[in-house]
Design a protein around this motif. Structure first.
Motif, PDB file in Angstrom:
ATOM      1  N   ALA A 141       0.819  -1.219   0.000  1.00 40.16           N
ATOM      2  CA  ALA A 141       0.000   0.000   0.000  1.00 40.16           C
ATOM      3  C   ALA A 141       0.849   1.264   0.000  1.00 40.16           C
ATOM      4  N   LEU A 142       2.171   1.131   0.004  1.00 42.24           N
ATOM      5  CA  LEU A 142       3.050   2.297   0.037  1.00 42.24           C
ATOM      6  C   LEU A 142       3.144   2.949  -1.339  1.00 42.24           C
ATOM      7  N   SER A 143       3.423   4.247  -1.341  1.00 45.02           N
ATOM      8  CA  SER A 143       3.694   4.933  -2.608  1.00 45.02           C
ATOM      9  C   SER A 143       5.056   4.490  -3.128  1.00 45.02           C
ATOM     10  N   GLY A 144       5.380   4.873  -4.375  1.00 45.78           N
ATOM     11  CA  GLY A 144       6.656   4.483  -4.958  1.00 45.78           C
ATOM     12  C   GLY A 144       7.840   4.964  -4.141  1.00 45.78           C
ATOM     13  N   GLY A 145       7.797   6.225  -3.708  1.00 44.94           N
ATOM     14  CA  GLY A 145       8.881   6.769  -2.910  1.00 44.94           C
ATOM     15  C   GLY A 145       8.998   6.092  -1.562  1.00 44.94           C
ATOM     16  N   GLN A 146       7.869   5.811  -0.933  1.00 48.75           N
ATOM     17  CA  GLN A 146       7.890   5.131   0.361  1.00 48.75           C
ATOM     18  C   GLN A 146       8.406   3.706   0.232  1.00 48.75           C
ATOM     19  N   ARG A 147       8.021   3.036  -0.858  1.00 51.41           N
ATOM     20  CA  ARG A 147       8.497   1.661  -1.058  1.00 51.41           C
ATOM     21  C   ARG A 147      10.007   1.645  -1.282  1.00 51.41           C
ATOM     22  N   ARG A 148      10.514   2.673  -1.985  1.00 51.27           N
ATOM     23  CA  ARG A 148      11.961   2.730  -2.209  1.00 51.27           C
ATOM     24  C   ARG A 148      12.685   2.978  -0.891  1.00 51.27           C
ATOM     25  N   ARG A 149      12.075   3.745  -0.007  1.00 59.40           N
ATOM     26  CA  ARG A 149      12.663   3.946   1.308  1.00 59.40           C
ATOM     27  C   ARG A 149      12.700   2.630   2.099  1.00 59.40           C
ATOM     28  N   LEU A 150      11.670   1.814   1.919  1.00 64.57           N
ATOM     29  CA  LEU A 150      11.692   0.501   2.554  1.00 64.57           C
ATOM     30  C   LEU A 150      12.818  -0.356   1.976  1.00 64.57           C
ATOM     31  N   ASP A 151      13.018  -0.278   0.671  1.00 63.18           N
ATOM     32  CA  ASP A 151      14.126  -1.023   0.051  1.00 63.18           C
ATOM     33  C   ASP A 151      15.461  -0.624   0.674  1.00 63.18           C
ATOM     34  N   VAL A 152      15.643   0.693   0.869  1.00 63.55           N
ATOM     35  CA  VAL A 152      16.885   1.170   1.477  1.00 63.55           C
ATOM     36  C   VAL A 152      16.977   0.693   2.920  1.00 63.55           C
ATOM     37  N   ALA A 153      15.850   0.696   3.635  1.00 58.30           N
ATOM     38  CA  ALA A 153      15.858   0.196   5.007  1.00 58.30           C
ATOM     39  C   ALA A 153      16.370  -1.245   5.055  1.00 58.30           C
ATOM     40  N   LEU A 154      15.890  -2.073   4.136  1.00 60.53           N
ATOM     41  CA  LEU A 154      16.344  -3.464   4.093  1.00 60.53           C
ATOM     42  C   LEU A 154      17.814  -3.545   3.686  1.00 60.53           C
ATOM     43  N   GLY A 155      18.248  -2.591   2.836  1.00 55.75           N
ATOM     44  CA  GLY A 155      19.637  -2.594   2.395  1.00 55.75           C
ATOM     45  C   GLY A 155      20.615  -2.191   3.468  1.00 55.75           C
ATOM     46  N   ILE A 156      20.200  -1.319   4.397  1.00 60.32           N
ATOM     47  CA  ILE A 156      21.112  -0.838   5.434  1.00 60.32           C
ATOM     48  C   ILE A 156      20.898  -1.552   6.768  1.00 60.32           C
ATOM     49  N   LEU A 157      19.987  -2.503   6.797  1.00 60.19           N
ATOM     50  CA  LEU A 157      19.626  -3.177   8.040  1.00 60.19           C
ATOM     51  C   LEU A 157      20.820  -3.879   8.674  1.00 60.19           C
TER      52      LEU A 157
END
Length: 290
Positions: A141-157
């Motif tokens: 349900a996230l917008s494109g920008g929000q989903r990309r922020r989630l991708d980065v969150a997983l990348g820096i986890l």
């Protein structure tokens, strides 16, 4: 090359060292003797047209693709033989996201935290990428920008020393892209080394400490965005208007020429502009584009 580090002896200032990298597909080189150094703590943007070898090169550096020849060291180890401890030191944000659409933001981050020996605190990571208000929303349900922020969150986890970003803002609107740039710059400021591939030249100019241009499997130039391809030495173009119309002058000494024009007009020069070649101009020249 005398005085330069080999891939097996990457120094403390270098996150990535590549010498003579080659990879062929069906007898044709996708990467053809490529040399590259990425310094620790910098954002390095790798630019090049489709088919130039960017994806092959980054996949070799990430340890997902084999090479035919050359020496490669990423954080001091060869990605082809490095083990899980090395992989926990890098983060990867691919152009296409993993399918976690059925999980909430918080569930996604907490789930992937189990893959790392010493993960960052999931709640801190969510806050770092600006998704605290969306932590209970499903990823789908996230917008494109929000989903990309989630991708980065997983990348820096996993608290990586080195982060690979592949076309991170494709499809973003300008406002969201600017917010995302601030996030990436913040990661660099905390010491994370970032290798960025992008087709957006303004993104490279805004974020990158240095830019490398790849053409036909080889690096053709590496420098800061301001100096790439001798950009800082290229003539400027002065334009102004008077009663006779618009005038243009190519100048290697723009400050002196502006002073002469100001003296002629007795002050302000009407509609004066001074421009140097853009990063796009230099990039197109380096890749041999018409």
């Amino acid at each position: 090359m005398t005085g330069e580090p080999t891939a097996q002896h990457t120094d403390a200032e270098t996150a990535i060292t590549v010498r003579g990298l080659r990879r062929e597909y069906r007898g044709r080189p996708a990467v053809d003797g490529l040399d590259l150094d990425v310094r620790r703590g910098e954002i390095f943007a790798l630019l090049g047209p489709n088919g130039a070898g960017k994806t092959t090169t980054t996949e070799i550096l990430e340890g997902y693709r084999s090479r035919d020849a050359g020496e490669v060291a990423v954080l001091g180890q060869d990605p082809a033989t490095a083990g899980p401890r090395w992989r926990a030191r890098i983060g990867i944000v691919l152009q296409e996201s993993a399918d976690v659409s059925g999980l909430t933001v918080r569930e996604s981050v907490r789930h992937f935290a189990h893959y790392y020996p010493k993960p960052r605190d999931p709640d801190e990571v969510i806050e770092a990428v600006g998704l605290t208000d969306k932590q209970n929303a499903r990823a789908g349900a996230l917008s494109g920008g929000q989903r990309r922020r989630l991708d980065v969150a997983l990348g820096i986890l996993g608290d990586p020393e080195l982060l690979f970003l592949d076309e991170p803002t494709t499809g973003f609107d300008p406002e969201v892209r600017r917010r995302f740039w601030a996030l990436i710059a913040g990661l660099r400021d905390t010491g994370t080394t970032i290798l960025l591939t992008t087709h957006y030249l303004d993104e490279a100019e805004h974020l990158a400490d240095r830019v490398g241009v790849i053409r036909a499997g080889q690096i053709v130039d590496v420098d800061s965005p301001e100096r790439l391809g001798g950009r800082h030495l290229a003539p400027s173009t002065l334009r102004w208007r008077d009663a006779e119309g618009t005038h243009q002058l190519r100048s290697t000494a723009p400050a002196a020429d502006v002073a002469r024009l100001a003296a002629r007009f007795g002050g302000e020069v009407p509609e004066l502009t001074v421009t140097r070649p853009s990063l796009e101009d230099v990039y197109l020249d380096l890749i041999g584009a018409e």
